[in-house]
Design a protein around this motif. Sequence first.
Motif, PDB file in Angstrom:
ATOM      1  N   GLY A  23       0.822  -1.208   0.000  1.00 19.29           N
ATOM      2  CA  GLY A  23       0.000   0.000   0.000  1.00 19.29           C
ATOM      3  C   GLY A  23       0.854   1.255   0.000  1.00 19.29           C
ATOM      4  O   GLY A  23       0.631   2.184  -0.785  1.00 19.29           O
ATOM      5  N   VAL A  24       1.836   1.294   0.895  1.00 22.13           N
ATOM      6  CA  VAL A  24       2.726   2.450   0.961  1.00 22.13           C
ATOM      7  C   VAL A  24       3.570   2.546  -0.305  1.00 22.13           C
ATOM      8  O   VAL A  24       3.755   3.630  -0.868  1.00 22.13           O
ATOM      9  N   ALA A  25       4.072   1.393  -0.750  1.00 20.55           N
ATOM     10  CA  ALA A  25       4.888   1.389  -1.967  1.00 20.55           C
ATOM     11  C   ALA A  25       4.074   1.835  -3.172  1.00 20.55           C
ATOM     12  O   ALA A  25       4.580   2.541  -4.056  1.00 20.55           O
ATOM     13  N   GLY A  26       2.775   1.450  -3.207  1.00 17.78           N
ATOM     14  CA  GLY A  26       1.914   1.875  -4.310  1.00 17.78           C
ATOM     15  C   GLY A  26       1.723   3.386  -4.324  1.00 17.78           C
ATOM     16  O   GLY A  26       1.726   4.016  -5.391  1.00 17.78           O
ATOM     17  N   ASP A  71       8.645  11.979   0.249  1.00 17.52           N
ATOM     18  CA  ASP A  71       9.493  11.751   1.415  1.00 17.52           C
ATOM     19  C   ASP A  71       8.686  11.203   2.585  1.00 17.52           C
ATOM     20  O   ASP A  71       9.168  10.330   3.333  1.00 17.52           O
ATOM     21  N   TYR A  72       7.478  11.727   2.744  1.00 16.11           N
ATOM     22  CA  TYR A  72       6.643  11.263   3.846  1.00 16.11           C
ATOM     23  C   TYR A  72       6.366   9.761   3.710  1.00 16.11           C
ATOM     24  O   TYR A  72       6.528   8.995   4.663  1.00 16.11           O
ATOM     25  N   HIS A  73       5.934   9.355   2.529  1.00 20.42           N
ATOM     26  CA  HIS A  73       5.629   7.940   2.320  1.00 20.42           C
ATOM     27  C   HIS A  73       6.902   7.086   2.311  1.00 20.42           C
ATOM     28  O   HIS A  73       6.851   5.918   2.715  1.00 20.42           O
ATOM     29  N   ARG A  74       7.990   7.695   1.905  1.00 21.52           N
ATOM     30  CA  ARG A  74       9.252   6.940   1.935  1.00 21.52           C
ATOM     31  C   ARG A  74       9.642   6.617   3.370  1.00 21.52           C
ATOM     32  O   ARG A  74      10.072   5.504   3.681  1.00 21.52           O
TER      33      ARG A  74
END
Length: 404
Positions: free
Chosen positions: A92-95, A300-303
């Motif tokens: 999900g995060v990677a998507g 950056d946040y999701h990374r």
Amino acid sequence: MAKFWEWLFGKKKIKEEEQEDDWEQIVYERDKINFHNSEERKRYLENCMEQIKDAERELDLLTGEYNLVTAYLTDMEEIESLPPAQMSELKGVAGKMLILNQERNKYLDKERHLTESEYRQMRSTEKEVEEGISKLQEAEKYQKLVKQDLSRLDSERHAFAYRKSELNTMLVNLKGMAVICLTALCACILMLMILQFGFKMDTAIGYYLSVAAAAVAITVIFIKYKDADRELDKVARSSNKLILLQNKVKIRYVNNTQLLDYLYMKYGVESAADLKDLWTLYQEEKEERRQFAEADAKLDYHREQLRGLLVRYRVKDPDRWTAEPGALLDSREMIEIRHSLIIRRQALRKQMEYNRNLAETAGEEIRDIASGYPQYAAEISAMVDRYMKEQDTAAKQAPDDSEV
């Protein structure tokens, strides 16, 4: 007198050395080494121990890189073994990261000189590219020098072989000349005897002249033969020294060639110039992408979110996966990464195996010498002990790589 006939008609066993121009093959040639001579014995053994030292140093360097590649593969196993719920969270995060990347790329309407895969490759190795460029430039320069040395040594070896062939031919010709002189002397004496006893002539002076001429000729031939024989032995000894020197250069050539091949494969380039160009293009593109601050902030946040998940799931190098989230979504890309890492590890294993075999072969050579010359076994053992102590001291003084 018996030694003279043995010298004249005996066959001198000559061992012709035929060597292929194989720069990876290490040759141990002891036929002309006088192990009863302390200087020659010490030099030969020090050469073997130096080979062991070089191999161990290479193994130390290769082990760190091997452990790093293995850690990457271990991370992949950790990720692939996650339960469905955790894997879904990761995907999900990677998507989301992947979507943000796609949106940001819409702004990149300017023609790009780097493909996305090249950009990701440079980004994943960004911290070590400058060092890689320096290593490649140094290794390529060193490769040229080593090839020049090997070519020069090959030329010298061929020159020794040519001179050796000339001397062998000369020895054969001198023997033939000696036989001809003796045959001529016998013929003269026979003719003089016929004149003396058949025709009652006084042939005393003829006997003296024939014997004197034959003696002078045989003496000159014998002296030239001994000179040529001494030169032949000298050429053989020089050839042995050349082989020892070639072995050192061959080891450097093999290790440097394998280092170059590995670095080319690691960075996906064919030369240091290519990597330098890629690095310049990458820096330019990175600066352009930096301008899209808002998209980058979201990314950056999701990374960081993905990185936190990876750390929680015991992934040792989360930054590698946050740099390429598509691999978490696409199994084919994950397979490609694994394949690349496996190839790199196989290349490292090959290089490590070569150096292990090199050290083992040199060690067996030392043990074989100690076994063949038991009277020097204690001295050889002492040399090896000193070498081991020096190695232990150097290892204690060296920084611990595990703490870095």
